[in-house]
Design an enzyme around this catalytic site. Structure first.
Site, PDB file in Angstrom:
ATOM      1  N   LYS A  24      19.161  43.093  73.066  1.00 15.69           N
ATOM      2  CA  LYS A  24      18.795  41.855  72.363  1.00 15.69           C
ATOM      3  C   LYS A  24      18.028  40.910  73.279  1.00 15.69           C
ATOM      4  O   LYS A  24      16.977  40.387  72.903  1.00 15.69           O
ATOM      5  CB  LYS A  24      20.081  41.168  71.867  1.00 15.69           C
ATOM      6  CG  LYS A  24      19.878  39.707  71.473  1.00 15.69           C
ATOM      7  CD  LYS A  24      21.148  39.068  70.928  1.00 15.69           C
ATOM      8  CE  LYS A  24      22.062  38.454  71.953  1.00 15.69           C
ATOM      9  NZ  LYS A  24      21.650  37.145  72.477  1.00 15.69           N
ATOM     10  N   ASN A  25      18.553  40.688  74.479  1.00 16.31           N
ATOM     11  CA  ASN A  25      17.960  39.655  75.339  1.00 16.31           C
ATOM     12  C   ASN A  25      16.678  40.093  76.037  1.00 16.31           C
ATOM     13  O   ASN A  25      16.077  39.319  76.765  1.00 16.31           O
ATOM     14  CB  ASN A  25      18.995  39.138  76.341  1.00 16.31           C
ATOM     15  CG  ASN A  25      20.077  38.320  75.641  1.00 16.31           C
ATOM     16  OD1 ASN A  25      19.923  37.968  74.478  1.00 16.31           O
ATOM     17  ND2 ASN A  25      21.160  38.036  76.346  1.00 16.31           N
ATOM     18  N   CYS A 119      25.405  23.839  72.103  1.00  7.84           N
ATOM     19  CA  CYS A 119      25.871  24.985  71.332  1.00  7.84           C
ATOM     20  C   CYS A 119      27.311  25.240  71.728  1.00  7.84           C
ATOM     21  O   CYS A 119      27.848  24.554  72.598  1.00  7.84           O
ATOM     22  CB  CYS A 119      25.012  26.215  71.587  1.00  7.84           C
ATOM     23  SG  CYS A 119      25.348  26.985  73.151  1.00  7.84           S
ATOM     24  N   ARG A 124      23.767  23.341  77.592  1.00  2.66           N
ATOM     25  CA  ARG A 124      22.576  24.177  77.711  1.00  2.66           C
ATOM     26  C   ARG A 124      21.246  23.429  77.598  1.00  2.66           C
ATOM     27  O   ARG A 124      20.476  23.630  76.651  1.00  2.66           O
ATOM     28  CB  ARG A 124      22.634  25.331  76.708  1.00  2.66           C
ATOM     29  CG  ARG A 124      23.799  26.243  76.981  1.00  2.66           C
ATOM     30  CD  ARG A 124      23.895  27.368  76.010  1.00  2.66           C
ATOM     31  NE  ARG A 124      23.000  28.489  76.302  1.00  2.66           N
ATOM     32  CZ  ARG A 124      22.921  29.571  75.565  1.00  2.66           C
ATOM     33  NH1 ARG A 124      23.668  29.688  74.497  1.00  2.66           N
ATOM     34  NH2 ARG A 124      22.114  30.555  75.887  1.00  2.66           N
ATOM     35  N   ASP A 308      28.091  37.165  80.068  1.00  2.00           N
ATOM     36  CA  ASP A 308      28.135  37.767  78.731  1.00  2.00           C
ATOM     37  C   ASP A 308      29.191  38.871  78.602  1.00  2.00           C
ATOM     38  O   ASP A 308      29.390  39.402  77.516  1.00  2.00           O
ATOM     39  CB  ASP A 308      26.752  38.327  78.344  1.00  2.00           C
ATOM     40  CG  ASP A 308      25.755  37.213  78.074  1.00  2.00           C
ATOM     41  OD1 ASP A 308      26.176  36.061  77.904  1.00  2.00           O
ATOM     42  OD2 ASP A 308      24.545  37.506  78.042  1.00  2.00           O
ATOM     43  N   ARG A 400      24.851  38.810  65.219  1.00  2.00           N
ATOM     44  CA  ARG A 400      23.717  38.314  66.004  1.00  2.00           C
ATOM     45  C   ARG A 400      23.405  39.253  67.163  1.00  2.00           C
ATOM     46  O   ARG A 400      22.265  39.311  67.610  1.00  2.00           O
ATOM     47  CB  ARG A 400      24.039  36.929  66.587  1.00  2.00           C
ATOM     48  CG  ARG A 400      24.137  35.856  65.546  1.00  2.00           C
ATOM     49  CD  ARG A 400      24.302  34.526  66.201  1.00  2.00           C
ATOM     50  NE  ARG A 400      23.212  34.304  67.158  1.00  2.00           N
ATOM     51  CZ  ARG A 400      23.120  33.254  67.948  1.00  2.00           C
ATOM     52  NH1 ARG A 400      24.038  32.319  67.911  1.00  2.00           N
ATOM     53  NH2 ARG A 400      22.110  33.130  68.778  1.00  2.00           N
TER      54      ARG A 400
HETATM   55  N1  EPU Z   1      20.387  25.431  82.443  1.00  2.00           N
HETATM   56  C1  EPU Z   1      20.028  24.154  82.734  1.00  2.00           C
HETATM   57  N2  EPU Z   1      18.720  23.776  82.514  1.00  2.00           N
HETATM   58  C2  EPU Z   1      17.789  24.634  82.018  1.00  2.00           C
HETATM   59  C3  EPU Z   1      18.179  25.947  81.733  1.00  2.00           C
HETATM   60  C4  EPU Z   1      19.480  26.328  81.953  1.00  2.00           C
HETATM   61  O1  EPU Z   1      20.843  23.332  83.168  1.00  2.00           O
HETATM   62  O2  EPU Z   1      16.626  24.220  81.839  1.00  2.00           O
HETATM   63  C5  EPU Z   1      21.795  25.865  82.710  1.00  2.00           C
HETATM   64  C6  EPU Z   1      22.509  26.269  81.423  1.00  2.00           C
HETATM   65  O3  EPU Z   1      23.050  25.159  80.763  1.00  2.00           O
HETATM   66  C7  EPU Z   1      23.542  27.226  81.947  1.00  2.00           C
HETATM   67  C8  EPU Z   1      22.831  27.910  83.111  1.00  2.00           C
HETATM   68  O4  EPU Z   1      21.748  27.058  83.456  1.00  2.00           O
HETATM   69  O5  EPU Z   1      24.653  26.522  82.426  1.00  2.00           O
HETATM   70  C9  EPU Z   1      22.282  29.301  82.830  1.00  2.00           C
HETATM   71  O6  EPU Z   1      21.635  29.326  81.584  1.00  2.00           O
HETATM   72  P1  EPU Z   1      20.387  30.255  81.261  1.00  2.00           P
HETATM   73  O7  EPU Z   1      19.199  29.382  81.036  1.00  2.00           O
HETATM   74  O8  EPU Z   1      20.268  31.340  82.241  1.00  2.00           O
HETATM   75  O9  EPU Z   1      20.817  30.846  79.863  1.00  2.00           O
HETATM   76  P2  EPU Z   1      19.851  31.206  78.684  1.00  2.00           P
HETATM   77  O10 EPU Z   1      18.546  31.644  79.240  1.00  2.00           O
HETATM   78  O11 EPU Z   1      19.845  30.118  77.664  1.00  2.00           O
HETATM   79  C10 EPU Z   1      20.409  33.758  78.584  1.00  2.00           C
HETATM   80  C11 EPU Z   1      20.952  34.696  77.557  1.00  2.00           C
HETATM   81  C12 EPU Z   1      22.427  34.376  77.323  1.00  2.00           C
HETATM   82  C13 EPU Z   1      23.171  34.533  78.647  1.00  2.00           C
HETATM   83  C14 EPU Z   1      22.532  33.628  79.712  1.00  2.00           C
HETATM   84  C15 EPU Z   1      23.136  33.787  81.090  1.00  2.00           C
HETATM   85  C16 EPU Z   1      19.011  35.173  76.222  1.00  2.00           C
HETATM   86  C17 EPU Z   1      18.290  35.054  74.921  1.00  2.00           C
HETATM   87  N3  EPU Z   1      20.190  34.568  76.332  1.00  2.00           N
HETATM   88  O12 EPU Z   1      20.570  32.447  78.040  1.00  2.00           O
HETATM   89  O13 EPU Z   1      22.901  35.345  76.396  1.00  2.00           O
HETATM   90  O14 EPU Z   1      24.518  34.162  78.495  1.00  2.00           O
HETATM   91  O15 EPU Z   1      21.119  33.915  79.799  1.00  2.00           O
HETATM   92  O16 EPU Z   1      23.034  35.096  81.513  1.00  2.00           O
HETATM   93  O17 EPU Z   1      18.523  35.850  77.119  1.00  2.00           O
HETATM   94  C18 EPU Z   1      24.385  36.203  74.767  1.00  2.00           C
HETATM   95  O18 EPU Z   1      23.654  37.201  74.684  1.00  2.00           O
HETATM   96  O19 EPU Z   1      25.543  36.154  74.251  1.00  2.00           O
HETATM   97  C19 EPU Z   1      23.927  35.023  75.511  1.00  2.00           C
HETATM   98  C20 EPU Z   1      24.459  33.810  75.348  1.00  2.00           C
END
Ligand code: EPU
Length: 425
Positions: A24-25, A119, A124, A308, A400
């Site tokens: 998915k990701n 969320c 996030r 995850d 999802r």
């Molecule tokens: N964060 C910030 N600022 C930003 C971006 C992130 O503070 O601009 C913080 C977030 O709040 C969090 C941490 O950094 O505390 C890491 O978040 P990240 O941005 O890496 O998460 P994401 O990109 O929104 C992806 C996956 C998630 C997975 C996370 C961590 C996708 C579509 N989603 O989310 O997948 O948990 O990386 O590995 O790639 C899932 O599949 O169940 C899922 C939630």
């Protein structure tokens, strides 16, 4: 939305073989990246998931032509786009919609994407995405709940991320691919899905190097061509089925997967007592009928233990021998499954971002509520191990991210089925 429940009758050890779906990701950023080219592309191993449907609708609204077939192949033609907006109605159902920001800005010089907001698993924010785009010359304002970004031509820049962010790194890669000059991203996310996105873009003629490491460099090119790509397997789906075998003291073989992307997870399964064997694209796991031992770990960005998989491992610890300590460092509020597991008889104490779980062999079925994708997976696992019947409500969360979950579990010998639910949302 029609609500559905999963009903599970527990205590049937899993045994057999299944195939793992595409990740998915990886599929989500790859589909978003298709906005960057006017030539047709074909992507295979796309999982049939609600989140994929959401991004396909989002791209469709922008004028992208998409053809899907039954066999997990998608053809995308983004030659005629007529909108650069990602509306609130779609972004609110899936935060990963933010992935269209970088490509839209790059292609149109303009993008309007709803702010994702909070969320279930934490606040996030997307500040790192915006900071990087600004460094590349974008003007960004936040207005009426929308990110409004403009840039005549994005310019390469050196960016140091303040924290490791997966979709943040992906957005900046996609923005940089057609920018003028070189972009270097320091402290980049090293997740295999980031590397898969870069490999996909490179097959279309992008010049990205270092993806999968902490420093990624991108030489901007004038245009991308079309091409074909096969999405990598889902390492979290893989880990979830392995956990299902561990929690039921079973024996399974997973095909179409990649053990090299699950090193930290496989080591933890070995600590539970599992016998694991791997080939290039398969993993087998055998508990030899034994109850697992409890495990300790902290979540952290790849290659450390993935957030995850945290909820699923908590389910394993709740039936294990001994006490396991799990610390969540990636998201501040990712323990919603704990209260539900406790309703099934788990003994878990929360201290800030640490969960101390003392295993019991007496989990019992109960009506429980899914709150997010991985929390739901942990409830399915607990249901497989519990005595009696577990009814999991709000399973749209599971749909999802897990393709055909009840079919795959049934194939492994689980007793699981789906029924309509009376819950109003
Ligand atoms: N964060 C910030 N600022 C930003 C971006 C992130 O503070 O601009 C913080 C977030 O709040 C969090 C941490 O950094 O505390 C890491 O978040 P990240 O941005 O890496 O998460 P994401 O990109 O929104 C992806 C996956 C998630 C997975 C996370 C961590 C996708 C579509 N989603 O989310 O997948 O948990 O990386 O590995 O790639 C899932 O599949 O169940 C899922 C939630």
């Amino acid at each position: 939305m029609t609500m559905e429940k999963l009903i599970i009758e527990g205590r049937h050890p899993l045994n057999g073989e299944i195939k793992i779906s595409g990740a998915k990701n990886a599929a989500l950023p790859i589909l978003a990246a298709s906005l960057l080219t006017t030539s047709p592309i074909q992507i295979s191993n796309i999982p049939h998931l609600q989140d994929v449907t959401t991004i396909v609708s989002l791209l469709g609204q922008m004028g992208v032509k998409i053809t899907l077939d039954e066999r997990s192949n998608i053809e995308v033609d983004a030659s005629s786009l007529d909108s650069f907006q990602a509306p609130y109605e779609l972004v609110r159902t899936m935060r990963a919609s933010i992935l269209v920001l970088g490509p839209l800005l790059s292609r149109f010089g303009e993008a309007e994407v709803s702010l994702p907001g909070g969320c279930a698993i934490g606040t996030r924010p997307v500040d790192q995405h915006l900071k990087g785009l600004k460094a590349m010359g974008a003007e960004i304002i936040l207005q009426n709940g929308y990110i409004k970004a403009k840039a005549k031509k994005l310019k390469g820049a050196t960016i140091v991320m303040d924290m490791v962010t997966v979709t943040g790194t992906e957005n900046l890669i996609m923005a940089a691919v057609l920018a003028e000059g070189q972009t270097i991203i320091h402290n980049a996310a090293r997740e295999p899905e980031v590397e898969d996105l870069a490999n996909f873009l490179n097959t279309l003629g992008a010049e990205i190097s270092g993806a999968g490491s902490q420093t990624i460099s991108i030489n901007g090119v004038k245009a991308l061509r079309g091409g074909k790509y096969h999405v990598l397997p889902d390492r979290i789906e893989t880990g979830t089925y392995l956990a299902a075998a561990v929690i039921t003291s079973g024996k399974i073989k997973l095909k179409n997967t990649r053990p090299d992307f699950l090193k930290s997870v496989l080591l933890k399964f070995e600590e539970t007592g599992a016998i694991i064997d791997t080939g290039e694209d398969w993993i087998s796991l055998d508990m030899k009928g034994n109850r697992p031992h409890a495990i300790n770990f902290s979540t952290a960005p790849y290659p450390a233990f993935p957030t995850d998989m945290q909820a699923q491992m908590m389910a394993v610890n709740s039936i294990a021998q001994g006490t396991g300590v799990i610390t969540e460092t990636v998201f501040e509020n990712r323990f919603m499954h704990v209260q539900e597991l406790i309703r099934m008889g788990a003994r878990i104490e929360l201290k800030g971002n640490t969960a101390i779980c003392t295993g019991t062999d007496k989990l019992h079925g109960a009506p429980v509520m899914a709150t997010d994708l991985r929390a739901s997976a942990s409830l399915v696992l607990a249901g497989l191990a519990a005595k009696g019947e577990t009814a999991i409500d709000r399973i749209y969360h599971i749909d999802r991210g897990y393709e055909c979950i009840e079919e795959k579990l049934t194939q492994l010998g689980a007793r699981i089925h789906r029924i309509p639910s009376e819950t109003k949302d």
